[in-house]
Design a protein around this motif. Structure first.
Motif, PDB file in Angstrom:
ATOM      1  N   GLY A   1       0.786  -1.223   0.000  1.00  0.00           N
ATOM      2  CA  GLY A   1       0.000   0.000   0.000  1.00  0.00           C
ATOM      3  C   GLY A   1       0.824   1.282   0.000  1.00  0.00           C
ATOM      4  O   GLY A   1       0.287   2.366  -0.230  1.00  0.00           O
ATOM      5  N   CYS A   2       2.107   1.158   0.259  1.00  0.00           N
ATOM      6  CA  CYS A   2       3.005   2.327   0.238  1.00  0.00           C
ATOM      7  C   CYS A   2       3.201   2.803  -1.192  1.00  0.00           C
ATOM      8  O   CYS A   2       2.918   2.081  -2.146  1.00  0.00           O
ATOM      9  N   PRO A   3       3.721   3.998  -1.369  1.00  0.00           N
ATOM     10  CA  PRO A   3       4.154   4.385  -2.709  1.00  0.00           C
ATOM     11  C   PRO A   3       5.248   3.436  -3.172  1.00  0.00           C
ATOM     12  O   PRO A   3       5.922   2.816  -2.343  1.00  0.00           O
ATOM     13  N   PRO A   4       5.435   3.286  -4.479  1.00  0.00           N
ATOM     14  CA  PRO A   4       6.480   2.383  -4.957  1.00  0.00           C
ATOM     15  C   PRO A   4       7.876   2.897  -4.633  1.00  0.00           C
ATOM     16  O   PRO A   4       8.140   4.090  -4.750  1.00  0.00           O
ATOM     17  N   LEU A   5       8.732   1.977  -4.206  1.00  0.00           N
ATOM     18  CA  LEU A   5      10.136   2.329  -3.983  1.00  0.00           C
ATOM     19  C   LEU A   5      10.822   2.414  -5.342  1.00  0.00           C
ATOM     20  O   LEU A   5      10.714   1.499  -6.156  1.00  0.00           O
ATOM     21  N   ILE A   6      11.504   3.512  -5.612  1.00  0.00           N
ATOM     22  CA  ILE A   6      12.170   3.655  -6.903  1.00  0.00           C
ATOM     23  C   ILE A   6      13.538   2.986  -6.872  1.00  0.00           C
ATOM     24  O   ILE A   6      14.132   2.808  -5.809  1.00  0.00           O
ATOM     25  N   SER A   7      14.030   2.619  -8.037  1.00  0.00           N
ATOM     26  CA  SER A   7      15.298   1.894  -8.125  1.00  0.00           C
ATOM     27  C   SER A   7      16.472   2.859  -8.290  1.00  0.00           C
ATOM     28  O   SER A   7      17.340   2.690  -9.146  1.00  0.00           O
ATOM     29  N   LYS A   8      16.460   3.898  -7.464  1.00  0.00           N
ATOM     30  CA  LYS A   8      17.558   4.868  -7.418  1.00  0.00           C
ATOM     31  C   LYS A   8      17.453   5.615  -6.103  1.00  0.00           C
ATOM     32  O   LYS A   8      16.420   5.572  -5.427  1.00  0.00           O
ATOM     33  N   ALA A   9      18.505   6.294  -5.740  1.00  0.00           N
ATOM     34  CA  ALA A   9      18.483   7.108  -4.525  1.00  0.00           C
ATOM     35  C   ALA A   9      17.862   8.468  -4.812  1.00  0.00           C
ATOM     36  O   ALA A   9      17.862   8.947  -5.955  1.00  0.00           O
ATOM     37  N   TYR A  10      17.326   9.092  -3.779  1.00  0.00           N
ATOM     38  CA  TYR A  10      16.928  10.497  -3.863  1.00  0.00           C
ATOM     39  C   TYR A  10      18.173  11.333  -3.626  1.00  0.00           C
ATOM     40  O   TYR A  10      18.883  11.135  -2.634  1.00  0.00           O
ATOM     41  N   LEU A  11      18.452  12.236  -4.550  1.00  0.00           N
ATOM     42  CA  LEU A  11      19.688  13.016  -4.521  1.00  0.00           C
ATOM     43  C   LEU A  11      19.374  14.493  -4.312  1.00  0.00           C
ATOM     44  O   LEU A  11      18.358  14.987  -4.812  1.00  0.00           O
ATOM     45  N   PRO A  12      20.225  15.215  -3.608  1.00  0.00           N
ATOM     46  CA  PRO A  12      19.958  16.634  -3.346  1.00  0.00           C
ATOM     47  C   PRO A  12      19.820  17.465  -4.623  1.00  0.00           C
ATOM     48  O   PRO A  12      19.043  18.422  -4.653  1.00  0.00           O
ATOM     49  N   THR A  13      20.542  17.086  -5.666  1.00  0.00           N
ATOM     50  CA  THR A  13      20.517  17.861  -6.910  1.00  0.00           C
ATOM     51  C   THR A  13      19.247  17.630  -7.720  1.00  0.00           C
ATOM     52  O   THR A  13      18.890  18.460  -8.566  1.00  0.00           O
ATOM     53  N   THR A  14      18.551  16.533  -7.470  1.00  0.00           N
ATOM     54  CA  THR A  14      17.348  16.205  -8.242  1.00  0.00           C
ATOM     55  C   THR A  14      16.121  16.026  -7.354  1.00  0.00           C
ATOM     56  O   THR A  14      15.074  15.582  -7.822  1.00  0.00           O
ATOM     57  N   LEU A  15      16.242  16.385  -6.091  1.00  0.00           N
ATOM     58  CA  LEU A  15      15.215  16.036  -5.110  1.00  0.00           C
ATOM     59  C   LEU A  15      13.853  16.606  -5.464  1.00  0.00           C
ATOM     60  O   LEU A  15      12.846  15.885  -5.448  1.00  0.00           O
ATOM     61  N   ASN A  16      13.766  17.882  -5.782  1.00  0.00           N
ATOM     62  CA  ASN A  16      12.458  18.479  -6.055  1.00  0.00           C
ATOM     63  C   ASN A  16      11.791  17.815  -7.254  1.00  0.00           C
ATOM     64  O   ASN A  16      10.587  17.524  -7.229  1.00  0.00           O
ATOM     65  N   THR A  17      12.570  17.548  -8.292  1.00  0.00           N
ATOM     66  CA  THR A  17      12.036  16.869  -9.473  1.00  0.00           C
ATOM     67  C   THR A  17      11.537  15.476  -9.114  1.00  0.00           C
ATOM     68  O   THR A  17      10.464  15.045  -9.572  1.00  0.00           O
ATOM     69  N   GLN A  18      12.292  14.763  -8.278  1.00  0.00           N
ATOM     70  CA  GLN A  18      11.887  13.418  -7.870  1.00  0.00           C
ATOM     71  C   GLN A  18      10.623  13.454  -7.010  1.00  0.00           C
ATOM     72  O   GLN A  18       9.739  12.611  -7.169  1.00  0.00           O
ATOM     73  N   LEU A  19      10.530  14.412  -6.095  1.00  0.00           N
ATOM     74  CA  LEU A  19       9.329  14.558  -5.278  1.00  0.00           C
ATOM     75  C   LEU A  19       8.104  14.834  -6.150  1.00  0.00           C
ATOM     76  O   LEU A  19       7.033  14.243  -5.957  1.00  0.00           O
ATOM     77  N   GLU A  20       8.259  15.723  -7.106  1.00  0.00           N
ATOM     78  CA  GLU A  20       7.158  16.042  -8.025  1.00  0.00           C
ATOM     79  C   GLU A  20       6.755  14.818  -8.841  1.00  0.00           C
ATOM     80  O   GLU A  20       5.564  14.508  -8.968  1.00  0.00           O
ATOM     81  N   GLU A  21       7.747  14.120  -9.362  1.00  0.00           N
ATOM     82  CA  GLU A  21       7.471  12.969 -10.220  1.00  0.00           C
ATOM     83  C   GLU A  21       6.737  11.869  -9.473  1.00  0.00           C
ATOM     84  O   GLU A  21       5.747  11.316  -9.964  1.00  0.00           O
ATOM     85  N   GLN A  22       7.188  11.537  -8.265  1.00  0.00           N
ATOM     86  CA  GLN A  22       6.563  10.453  -7.509  1.00  0.00           C
ATOM     87  C   GLN A  22       5.158  10.825  -7.046  1.00  0.00           C
ATOM     88  O   GLN A  22       4.277   9.959  -6.978  1.00  0.00           O
ATOM     89  N   THR A  23       4.930  12.093  -6.754  1.00  0.00           N
ATOM     90  CA  THR A  23       3.589  12.528  -6.372  1.00  0.00           C
ATOM     91  C   THR A  23       2.648  12.429  -7.566  1.00  0.00           C
ATOM     92  O   THR A  23       1.507  11.959  -7.435  1.00  0.00           O
ATOM     93  N   LYS A  24       3.115  12.832  -8.730  1.00  0.00           N
ATOM     94  CA  LYS A  24       2.297  12.725  -9.946  1.00  0.00           C
ATOM     95  C   LYS A  24       1.985  11.272 -10.277  1.00  0.00           C
ATOM     96  O   LYS A  24       0.851  10.925 -10.629  1.00  0.00           O
ATOM     97  N   ILE A  25       2.983  10.392 -10.159  1.00  0.00           N
ATOM     98  CA  ILE A  25       2.767   8.970 -10.436  1.00  0.00           C
ATOM     99  C   ILE A  25       1.699   8.408  -9.511  1.00  0.00           C
ATOM    100  O   ILE A  25       0.789   7.688  -9.941  1.00  0.00           O
ATOM    101  N   ALA A  26       1.789   8.734  -8.228  1.00  0.00           N
ATOM    102  CA  ALA A  26       0.829   8.213  -7.254  1.00  0.00           C
ATOM    103  C   ALA A  26      -0.588   8.696  -7.531  1.00  0.00           C
ATOM    104  O   ALA A  26      -1.545   7.910  -7.537  1.00  0.00           O
ATOM    105  N   LEU A  27      -0.748   9.994  -7.775  1.00  0.00           N
ATOM    106  CA  LEU A  27      -2.078  10.572  -7.895  1.00  0.00           C
ATOM    107  C   LEU A  27      -2.682  10.404  -9.286  1.00  0.00           C
ATOM    108  O   LEU A  27      -3.863  10.710  -9.507  1.00  0.00           O
ATOM    109  N   ASN A  28      -1.902   9.891 -10.217  1.00  0.00           N
ATOM    110  CA  ASN A  28      -2.428   9.472 -11.510  1.00  0.00           C
ATOM    111  C   ASN A  28      -2.479   7.948 -11.619  1.00  0.00           C
ATOM    112  O   ASN A  28      -2.770   7.412 -12.690  1.00  0.00           O
TER     113      ASN A  28
END
Length: 237
Positions: free
Chosen positions: A147-174
């Motif tokens: 039931g959790c959001p899917p774990l991605i096959s990469k680390a969350y990185l400081p340089t890409t964090l905002n993009t990753q947060l946006e992407e995972q939220t969009k994936i979940a809510l779509n």
């Protein structure tokens, strides 16, 4: 003057050591997730058979210090530390069918991370949600269940964090976080949105408003919202 130079050198050495350790943590975490996560599912049996890589990464995490003033490094570190510690908690109790089968999994078992002895709940609620009012955390912190959001096959990185947060939220809510019935103007959401309603309704907004920020197909303002039961089965491959 010599004393000032010495102090400056010590600060520089300390900073470089911190930077190297943090970079090493992110690089090794990234490699670990790539090797052991696919389509949101974790290869627990494979990790259980050889725990050296996971333990090595968590050992690095033990000595890292991050401050909330350095928000990107702080958030990326603690998100990855949480997800890795969930895996560690499952491995320490493996085989298991659900994180909830293990007493105190979230609120009593502690991990040595970032110079602290800390529980999973403390990472989520005190260090992340408590310091940053960002509902997107709910779509990247993975509790080890289907039931959790899917774990991605990469680390969350400081340089890409905002993009990753946006992407995972969009994936979940779509995707799987919502069940939409357009004929009846109804939507069922993951219980995450019920448990943490205050995170999705800040500044007078409704949950539907938050959802529509990330949905491709917007929901009408007349949609009725309810919640479907959480699936606590283990997110194993």
């Amino acid at each position: 003057m010599k004393k000032q130079i010495l102090i400056a050198l010590l600060v520089l050495v300390s900073f470089n050591g911190f930077s190297q350790d943090l970079n090493s943590f992110f690089n090794k975490a990234d490699a670990f997730f790539k090797a052991h996560v696919a389509k949101g599912k974790v290869a627990y049996s494979k990790i259980h058979a050889n725990q050296n890589e996971l333990n090595s990464i968590l050992k690095i995490a033990e000595g890292i210090t991050v401050t909330k003033a350095d928000a990107n490094n702080y958030q990326a570190f603690w998100i990855n530390a949480y997800n890795l510690s969930v895996i560690k908690g499952i491995i320490d109790n493996y085989p298991t069918n659900s994180p909830l089968d293990n007493k105190g999994f979230f609120d009593a078992t502690t991990y040595s991370l970032g110079g602290k002895q800390i529980t999973l709940n403390d990472i989520e609620h005190k260090l992340l949600r408590g310091n940053f009012k960002d509902a997107r955390f709910h779509f990247v912190l993975v509790c080890g269940a289907v039931g959790c959001p899917p774990l991605i096959s990469k680390a969350y990185l400081p340089t890409t964090l905002n993009t990753q947060l946006e992407e995972q939220t969009k994936i979940a809510l779509n995707g799987s976080f919502l069940r939409v019935n357009t004929k009846k103007n109804r939507v069922q959401a993951s219980q995450i949105m019920e448990w943490y309603k205050e995170d999705f309704t800040r500044n007078g907004k409704r949950e539907i408003d938050f959802i529509n920020t990330y949905r491709t197909e917007k929901l009408g303002s007349n949609f009725k919202l309810s919640y479907f039961p959480y699936n606590w089965n283990l997110n194993k491959q």
